[in-house]
Design a protein around this motif. Structure first.
Motif, PDB file in Angstrom:
ATOM      1  N   TRP B 110       4.318   1.768   9.634  1.00  9.65           N
ATOM      2  CA  TRP B 110       4.209   0.306   9.706  1.00  9.65           C
ATOM      3  C   TRP B 110       3.173  -0.282   8.760  1.00  9.65           C
ATOM      4  CZ3 TRP B 110      -0.326  -2.169  10.796  1.00  9.65           C
ATOM      5  CH2 TRP B 110      -1.332  -1.433  11.427  1.00  9.65           C
ATOM      6  N   GLY B 112       1.120  -2.141   6.421  1.00  9.01           N
ATOM      7  CA  GLY B 112       1.476  -3.188   5.472  1.00  9.01           C
ATOM      8  C   GLY B 112       2.526  -4.148   6.016  1.00  9.01           C
ATOM      9  N   VAL B 113       3.221  -3.755   7.072  1.00  7.75           N
ATOM     10  CA  VAL B 113       4.238  -4.634   7.657  1.00  7.75           C
ATOM     11  C   VAL B 113       3.554  -5.839   8.303  1.00  7.75           C
ATOM     12  CG1 VAL B 113       5.894  -4.810   9.575  1.00  7.75           C
ATOM     13  CG2 VAL B 113       5.941  -2.821   8.064  1.00  7.75           C
ATOM     14  N   ASN B 114       4.173  -6.994   8.155  1.00 10.25           N
ATOM     15  CA  ASN B 114       3.650  -8.190   8.809  1.00 10.25           C
ATOM     16  C   ASN B 114       4.088  -8.155  10.279  1.00 10.25           C
ATOM     17  OD1 ASN B 114       2.498 -10.632   9.244  1.00 10.25           O
ATOM     18  ND2 ASN B 114       4.170 -11.814   8.336  1.00 10.25           N
ATOM     19  N   VAL B 115       3.232  -7.607  11.126  1.00 12.47           N
ATOM     20  CA  VAL B 115       3.612  -7.339  12.520  1.00 12.47           C
ATOM     21  C   VAL B 115       3.765  -8.641  13.302  1.00 12.47           C
ATOM     22  CG1 VAL B 115       2.911  -6.189  14.648  1.00 12.47           C
ATOM     23  CG2 VAL B 115       2.449  -5.123  12.455  1.00 12.47           C
ATOM     24  N   PRO B 118       1.351  -9.974  17.254  1.00 11.56           N
ATOM     25  CA  PRO B 118       0.170  -9.124  17.433  1.00 11.56           C
ATOM     26  C   PRO B 118      -0.637  -9.635  18.616  1.00 11.56           C
ATOM     27  CG  PRO B 118      -0.189 -10.660  15.642  1.00 11.56           C
ATOM     28  CD  PRO B 118       1.229 -10.856  16.089  1.00 11.56           C
TER      29      PRO B 118
END
Ligand SMILES: [Zn+2]
Lengths: 406, 305
Positions: B110, B112-115, B118
């Motif tokens: 994950w 770098g993924v724009n989670v 959050p």
């Protein structure tokens, strides 16, 4: 180069997507790269360090806070007062466990688990005992596919003994389990202090050989220190696993225990066990488990100047299934059989048990269970009795949830 | 006797040689496996621990996983606590220091993924027992597929630096392929921008957002908690009030409940296989991306008629 390709592609695909959209995606990817780089650079200059599973900014500081948990087990028990009273006919806190676990350093993983539970041994009159249940170090990364555990632990004897009671699919220990593990008063399992070494066989399927050496001053779940012996308690276990079709798998194992019950080096208890488990699951909604465990125990007593030698024995098995359906509900059934032979009585006696239960599990962290049990008792000289028992159990976990073993 | 044993040694070495030269990569999911193969191609041998049609939150820690991770050069997981209930047990028992969390062969995809979602406030278990670190179902979005492939590339290069150039080349080529599929999908689903849908579990948000549609709500009010009758009733209201066009459910979650909501509200149900190898035409990650978009397109255009 990449840009031209995208342009080429754009023309070929009738350019239905606006350039701004493509730019947006490229921008997003650049941002992702940047986010990733930031996370990486925050790790310092060591290229070996890679980010952990949690989100940055929300990482639990596992260095100073171990995983902490409390497991509470409350049981109401009632029986029909068959041949003798077997329960207390009231509600009681059966057990509370407090635990801590986490990596100690680069070499070892530590575990400390304390319990408060009643001991119904007559000397203790059901007093709460504060007990070290498990306190051990795990060495996960030894060479040659080895793994070691040092400290006090539930013996990896059979399937049930090393699983904590609150993780069982039923409320009470099977009759044969209590008898073989010599744990009639707590009903949980045999624990001892020592060392256990497990070797993972180099095959393509899972097979693990475990050898354990323990203090062997007492055997079972007693709260006294026992006496010094000429030999330690030995444990051997061989376990294997095979995936069958789809999400169905089977694990089976063999167990050997050698224990010296007295100071005499010629008195020995030998225990042999075998167990098999089938598990199947379909996501969280349906899950099925079937287990059978068989035990045979021989107790050799050497002759002494005043008494002749003798050999007692006991054997038995239990077999159960549990089926979880609609995610939150479970039903199960267990059959118990247990038979013993003591030379002094020169007769056999045996017990039978039929147990049904229904479990409601609102989440992974709690369950509520109704258990109905019928116990048949065939004693000496043709004595027969039957007792009906009812248990209502509520168990919950606060804090960290230790992962379930297979 | 001696001759025989020498012969045997040679044979053994010969048989194992190809294994030695290739990285053995173990992934938790089929999507990661498919991407890992694309990035490594002939340089890697990839195996997924789970089948495609699996609820990744609930996988028993099968002992055969231990054997696979024991032999692995690289271990890749989705992270964000999606598989934490079973991977920790497997990693700890695998006796393979190379792939333990934080070690050279460990890769969490994950990064770098724009989670989405959050944790930004106090979280406790009354809010459901899954997704405490944010929504972990990020791979159905092709852009995240690209991010995953970059993370895998970096791990390969860490473990096998002499083939750095090749991994870079393979990853670039894969990225190009994902972009092609992404553009096709964007084009295909463009007419449906703004369409409102409802999911069963919180696992469609990344995919639906990518194609400019909106997940209004999920039938599971709290991730992982079985919705009760009151929630199902409320869902009908939410669906009708918001003009929802489609209800989405994955093959491994509670299809029966989603179907009930669909029947109550009269809004069509679509079983969307958002994991590689979870249904027909999802053999690879790219196939899965194409198939899911195609299925969305068909379901939505049927509605338009
Ligand atoms: Zn989820």
């Amino acid at each position: 180069m990449r840009k031209t390709l995208i342009w080429l592609f754009l023309f070929s695909s009738a350019s239905l997507i606006a350039q701004t959209e493509l730019d947006e995606i490229e921008k997003e990817l650049r941002e992702a790269e940047k986010r990733g780089e930031e996370q990486k650079s925050a790790m310092g200059s060591t290229p070996r360090l890679v980010p952990v599973r949690q989100r940055t900014g929300f990482i639990v500081d596992r260095a100073s806070i171990p995983d902490i948990f409390t497991v509470a087990d409350i049981v109401h028990e009632q029986d029909a007062y068959g041949i003798r009273r077997e329960t207390k006919n009231n509600i009681d806190v059966r057990e509370v466990e407090f635990g801590f676990s986490g990596f100690v350093d680069w070499l070892a993983h530590g575990n400390a688990l304390f319990a408060l539970h009643r001991d119904d041994h007559q000397d203790l009159q059901g007093r709460y005992i504060f007990d070290i249940h498990e306190l051990f170090l795990d060495f996960y990364n030894l060479p040659y596919n080895l793994r070691a555990r040092v400290g006090k632990m539930f013996l990896d004897a059979g399937r049930l003994n090393s699983i904590h009671r609150h993780d069982w699919f039923f409320t009470n220990a099977p009759l044969i389990h209590k008898a073989v593990m010599n744990d009639l008063f707590v009903g949980e399992g045999a624990a001892d202090t020592g060392i256990e070494i497990a070797y993972l066989m180099p095959w393509d399927f899972f097979q693990e050989l475990k050898i354990g050496i323990f203090r062997g001053r007492i055997f079972g779940h007693g709260h006294t220190d026992g006496i010094e012996k000429a030999a330690p308690l030995w444990l051997g276990r061989l376990k294997q696993f095979f995936p069958l079709v789809g999400n169905l798998g089977t694990e089976f194992g063999f167990t050997y225990l050698r224990y010296q019950p007295t100071i005499s080096p010629h008195d020995v208890d030998y225990t042999y066990g075998s167990d098999i488990t089938f598990r199947w699951f379909h996501s969280r909604i349906y899950r099925f488990i079937f287990t059978t465990e068989f035990w045979y125990k021989e107790l050799y007593r050497a002759p002494t100047p005043i008494m002749a030698g003798y050999r007692d024995s006991l054997w038995g098995f239990y077999t159960f299934f549990d089926f979880i359906f609609m995610q939150n509900y479970g039903v199960g059934y267990r059959f118990d059989y247990y038979e013993d032979y003591y030379q002094v009585y020169a007769q056999r006696r045996h017990y039978l048990g039929n147990t049904f239960w229904f479990t409601y599990r609102p989440s992974e962290f709690a369950y509520y269970r109704l258990t109905l049990e019928a116990r048949h008792y065939h004693g000496y000289d043709g004595i027969y009795g039957i007792n009906y028992l009812v248990f209502l159990q509520g168990t919950y976990i606060l804090g960290f949830h230790l992962p379930h073993r297979y | 006797m001696k001759k025989a044993s020498v012969c045997f040694c040679f044979l053994y070495f010969f048989l194992l040689c190809p294994l030695f030269s290739r990285l053995y990569v173990v992934t938790t999911t089929t999507d990661l496996a498919s991407i890992a193969k694309e990035v490594g191609r002939d340089l890697v041998e990839v195996e997924s621990l789970t089948f495609g049609n699996t609820d990744l939150h609930f996988v028993p820690a099968q002992p055969n996983f231990i054997v696979k991770v024991n032999k692995a050069d690289v271990f890749i997981e989705v992270g964000l606590e999606l598989e934490s209930s079973w991977t920790s047990l497997v990693l700890n028992q695998a006796r393979n220091n190379k792939v333990m969390v934080g070690q050279i062969g460990y890769c969490v995809a994950w990064q770098g993924v724009n989670v989405l979602l959050p944790p930004q406030q106090e979280i406790n278990r009354s809010m459901g027992d899954l997704h405490p670190q944010g929504n972990p179902h990020y791979w159905p979005d092709p852009v995240n597929g690209i991010i995953i492939s970059r993370n895998i590339r970096d791990t390969y290069i860490r473990v096998d630096p002499k083939n750095e150039k090749k991994y870079q080349q393979y990853q670039e080529e894969f990225e190009k392929k994902v972009k092609e599929v992404l553009f096709e999908n964007l084009k295909l689903l463009k007419p449906f921008a703004g369409t409102r849908v409802v999911g069963y579990h919180q696992e469609f948000d990344y995919l639906i957002n990518r194609y400019k549609m909106v997940v209004v709500d999920n039938i599971e009010e709290k991730p992982g908690v079985l919705p009760g009758p009151a929630r199902l009733k409320a869902m009908k209201d939410i669906i009708l009030r918001n003009g929802v066009k489609l209800i989405l459910v994955s093959p491994w979650t509670n299809i029966a409940l989603a179907r009930k909501v669909s029947q109550d509200s009269g809004v069509p149900l679509l079983i969307l296989p958002i994991q590689t190898k979870s249904a027909e035409n999802t053999e690879t990650y790219l196939d899965m991306l194409r198939t899911t978009a195609q299925m969305l397109y068909e379901a939505l255009s049927k509605k338009e008629k």
